[in-house]
Scaffold this active site. Structure first.
Site, mmCIF file in Angstrom:
data_model
loop_
_atom_site.group_PDB
_atom_site.id
_atom_site.type_symbol
_atom_site.label_atom_id
_atom_site.label_comp_id
_atom_site.label_asym_id
_atom_site.label_seq_id
_atom_site.Cartn_x
_atom_site.Cartn_y
_atom_site.Cartn_z
ATOM 1 N N SER A 236 0.821 -1.218 0.000
ATOM 2 C CA SER A 236 0.000 0.000 0.000
ATOM 3 C C SER A 236 0.851 1.261 0.000
ATOM 4 C CB SER A 236 -0.920 0.000 1.239
ATOM 5 O OG SER A 236 -0.152 -0.034 2.428
ATOM 6 N N ASN B 36 -0.979 -2.264 13.221
ATOM 7 C CA ASN B 36 -2.430 -2.034 13.301
ATOM 8 C C ASN B 36 -2.767 -0.772 14.098
ATOM 9 O OD1 ASN B 36 -2.386 -4.424 11.979
ATOM 10 N ND2 ASN B 36 -3.310 -5.641 13.623
ATOM 11 N N THR C 104 -39.610 27.063 -7.808
ATOM 12 C CA THR C 104 -39.852 25.706 -7.327
ATOM 13 C C THR C 104 -40.159 24.900 -8.581
ATOM 14 O OG1 THR C 104 -42.216 26.022 -7.023
ATOM 15 C CG2 THR C 104 -40.834 26.517 -5.126
ATOM 16 N N HIS C 105 -39.711 23.662 -8.607
ATOM 17 C CA HIS C 105 -39.847 22.818 -9.808
ATOM 18 C C HIS C 105 -39.191 23.473 -11.021
ATOM 19 C CE1 HIS C 105 -42.975 20.641 -7.478
ATOM 20 N NE2 HIS C 105 -43.289 21.863 -7.069
ATOM 21 N N SER D 108 -13.855 26.321 -26.555
ATOM 22 C CA SER D 108 -14.053 25.083 -27.312
ATOM 23 C C SER D 108 -12.996 25.021 -28.399
ATOM 24 C CB SER D 108 -15.446 25.101 -27.938
ATOM 25 O OG SER D 108 -15.489 24.222 -29.043
ATOM 26 N N LYS E 59 -17.547 29.884 -27.882
ATOM 27 C CA LYS E 59 -17.912 29.229 -26.625
ATOM 28 C C LYS E 59 -17.118 29.710 -25.422
ATOM 29 C CE LYS E 59 -20.476 26.299 -26.029
ATOM 30 N NZ LYS E 59 -20.297 24.873 -26.295
ATOM 31 N N ASN F 253 -17.168 28.022 -21.812
ATOM 32 C CA ASN F 253 -17.814 26.909 -21.107
ATOM 33 C C ASN F 253 -17.566 26.981 -19.593
ATOM 34 O OD1 ASN F 253 -18.709 25.818 -23.546
ATOM 35 N ND2 ASN F 253 -16.757 24.779 -23.866
ATOM 36 N N GLU G 77 -19.290 22.894 -13.904
ATOM 37 C CA GLU G 77 -19.704 21.540 -14.303
ATOM 38 C C GLU G 77 -18.974 20.483 -13.478
ATOM 39 O OE1 GLU G 77 -20.361 21.380 -18.908
ATOM 40 O OE2 GLU G 77 -18.810 22.844 -18.478
ATOM 41 N N TYR H 283 -8.582 -5.908 13.598
ATOM 42 C CA TYR H 283 -8.012 -5.483 12.322
ATOM 43 C C TYR H 283 -8.138 -6.588 11.278
ATOM 44 C CZ TYR H 283 -4.808 -3.904 8.720
ATOM 45 O OH TYR H 283 -4.275 -3.511 7.517
ATOM 46 N N GLN I 148 -7.050 -1.787 4.976
ATOM 47 C CA GLN I 148 -6.044 -1.055 4.198
ATOM 48 C C GLN I 148 -6.697 -0.281 3.041
ATOM 49 O OE1 GLN I 148 -1.967 -2.568 3.440
ATOM 50 N NE2 GLN I 148 -2.742 -3.027 1.392
ATOM 51 N N LYS J 135 -7.920 3.896 2.902
ATOM 52 C CA LYS J 135 -7.222 5.117 2.485
ATOM 53 C C LYS J 135 -7.444 5.452 1.013
ATOM 54 C CE LYS J 135 -3.731 3.406 4.850
ATOM 55 N NZ LYS J 135 -4.646 2.540 5.634
HETATM 56 N N1 ARG Z 1 -0.637 -1.141 5.352
HETATM 57 C C1 ARG Z 1 -1.505 -1.572 6.383
HETATM 58 C C2 ARG Z 1 -2.801 -0.766 6.376
HETATM 59 O O1 ARG Z 1 -2.850 0.245 5.759
HETATM 60 C C3 ARG Z 1 -0.841 -1.440 7.717
HETATM 61 C C4 ARG Z 1 -1.290 -2.421 8.745
HETATM 62 C C5 ARG Z 1 -0.890 -3.794 8.375
HETATM 63 N N2 ARG Z 1 -1.067 -4.692 9.445
HETATM 64 C C6 ARG Z 1 -0.879 -6.019 9.303
HETATM 65 N N3 ARG Z 1 -1.045 -6.733 10.348
HETATM 66 N N4 ARG Z 1 -0.562 -6.539 8.163
HETATM 67 O O2 ARG Z 1 -3.782 -1.138 6.949
#
Ligand code: ARG
Length: 461
Positions: free
Chosen positions: A27, A114, A159-160, A282, A288, A290, A295, A322, A327, A330
């Site tokens: 990650s 974790n 309205t509408h 455009s 144009k 825009n 938008e 966990y 993961q 994010k």
């Molecule tokens: N990269 C992991 C995450 O974003 C970190 C935690 C990983 N923990 C594990 N026991 N493998 O969640």
């Protein structure tokens, strides 16, 4: 198998991970943006371990020096990530061990990735919420500035999407400012949720078998207190959901504002002209201009809502505590952060440069039926039951529509056949209509001035 170097958890394994698994599992590309928070968390953890005597002062110094050196490398952009760095946590720890040897290998005492990742993301998100709350407040202030300049600019309220009653442009703009005040408050609330409980010290799930001082790390990292339950600490993502909910609702508001600007800037409506700086041309049509920024404001809500639902979808159904599923949190979180970081400054700039056409707006209030309700209200003040008044005005409207003119130009014949021949008519202009709205929150001048002042107070709060 990938032979990309040593993994932190390699001891139990005879071989390295398959390349396809490493690619799926890693990650780093997503979480490396949290390097500051990760280093801050590690420094706080090491200082606490030293203060409580779990680590020697000498190890503590070596760790802190190493982490500061890593921060400098990151800042300078010359931190060398390795293929074996699964995530930002392993990258920092791997490098620390290169710099500080065994002291670096001691950093992870009484800690798990974790609780580490749960802490990092909350620290990151708390300050992100603060920053975005300030941008939202700024956008609200720009809308209120425009409102101040347009207290006496009248336009049809709809309205509408059908013309309904005249309103002040200040009133219309302030409606968005109020939405943004609430958005700002929701973001501030999410920031508070991020800071409420520090997960660090939860360990992998069960707590930690060393005499750690969780209050110390919590305070140092800006949290109110250590989290009361380690399983909840590593397994929950509620504060992220609070942020994503705030972001999604903000996105809905910006989308509606975007749509009004698209509509209002069309030649058909012509209520606003957007600045060149926030519009595009455009490649084919030379005439144009825009309203792309508006938008995109209209469109971005789709991903903000998807980010909220994506996060909740990942967490729902997960057994405690966990799971690697977390993961994925994010991806959704940072997508929303990046989307708003792009959108909010553009909305601020676009609204600062928007020029409202009071003439076009005023003209749209004339020779129509915007005063129909005012006429009915007038009859009520003369003692008519509202339903009878509604009926009679409706008949007059129908006669005027058939004759192709508005209410103000109703003829004595038309009035008589609607049963209004003997009635002393009120002034049926947009100006008279808005002035009749005395109620709090309405479009009368005094009420609008009151709410503009109240919105400024709310924004300052
Ligand atoms: N990269 C992991 C995450 O974003 C970190 C935690 C990983 N923990 C594990 N026991 N493998 O969640």
């Amino acid at each position: 198998m990938s032979d990309d170097g040593v993994r932190l958890w390699g001891g139990r394994f005879a071989g390295g991970p398959a390349e396809a698994f490493a690619a799926l599992n890693d990650s780093l590309s997503v979480d490396r943006r949290m390097w500051r928070e990760d280093i801050a968390g590690s420094r706080a953890h090491a200082r606490m371990l030293t203060a409580t005597g779990v680590l020697s002062a000498e190890d503590g110094r070596a760790i802190d020096g190493g982490l500061c050196a890593i921060a400098r490398e990151m800042e300078a952009g010359d931190f060398a990530f390795q293929p074996s760095d699964e995530d930002i946590h392993t990258a920092v720890e791997r490098r620390l061990t290169e710099i500080a040897g065994d002291a670096g290998r001691r950093l992870h005492t009484g800690r798990s990735r974790n609780d580490q990742v749960a802490t990092d993301v909350l620290v990151y998100l708390a300050s992100t919420c603060d920053g975005q709350a300030r941008l939202v407040a700024r956008l609200a202030a720009v809308l209120l500035d425009a409102a101040d300049a347009h207290v006496d600019t009248l336009l049809p309220g709809y309205t509408h999407l059908q013309r309904a009653q005249p309103v002040r442009l200040a009133h219309h703009l302030a409606a968005y400012a109020w939405m943004l005040v609430r958005d700002r408050d929701r973001l501030a609330w999410a920031a508070g949720a991020c800071r409420a409980f520090c997960p660090l010290g939860s360990g992998a799930l069960a707590g930690v078998g060393f005499p750690i001082d969780r209050g110390m790390t919590a305070a140092e990292l800006g949290f109110d207190r250590p989290g009361p339950n380690s399983l909840d600490g590593v397994g929950s993502r509620d504060a992220l959901a609070d942020y994503l909910h705030a972001a999604a609702t903000l996105g809905v508001h910006l989308s509606r504002l975007g749509q009004e600007l698209v509509l209002w800037s069309s030649e058909e409506v012509g209520f606003v002209e957007l600045s060149d700086a926030f519009t595009s041309g455009s490649s084919m049509l030379p005439q144009k201009k825009n309203p792309d920024a508006a938008e995109l404001a209209r469109a971005k809500v789709a991903r903000l809502v998807a980010d909220y639902s994506g996060l909740q979808g990942v967490v729902a159904g997960l057994p405690l505590a966990y799971n690697k599923d977390l993961q994925e949190d994010k991806h959704f979180l940072f997508d929303a952060v990046d989307t708003l970081d792009l959108l909010l400054p553009a909305m601020i700039g676009m609204m600062e440069g928007a020029r409202f056409d009071a003439g076009r707006m005023g003209a749209a209030t004339e020779d129509g039926f915007l005063a129909a309700t005012d006429l009915a209200d007038h009859l009520v003040r003369l003692g008519w039951p509202f339903r009878r008044a509604h009926e009679a005005v409706g008949a007059l409207v129908r006669a005027c529509v058939d004759a192709g003119h508005g209410l103000e130009r109703a003829t004595p014949d038309q009035l008589a056949s609607a049963g209004l021949g003997d009635v002393d008519l009120p002034e049926m202009t947009a100006a008279a209509s808005v002035e009749a709205k005395l109620s709090t929150g309405g479009t009368g001048r005094a009420a609008v001035l009151d709410q503009l002042a109240a919105a400024r107070v709310a924004l300052a709060g």
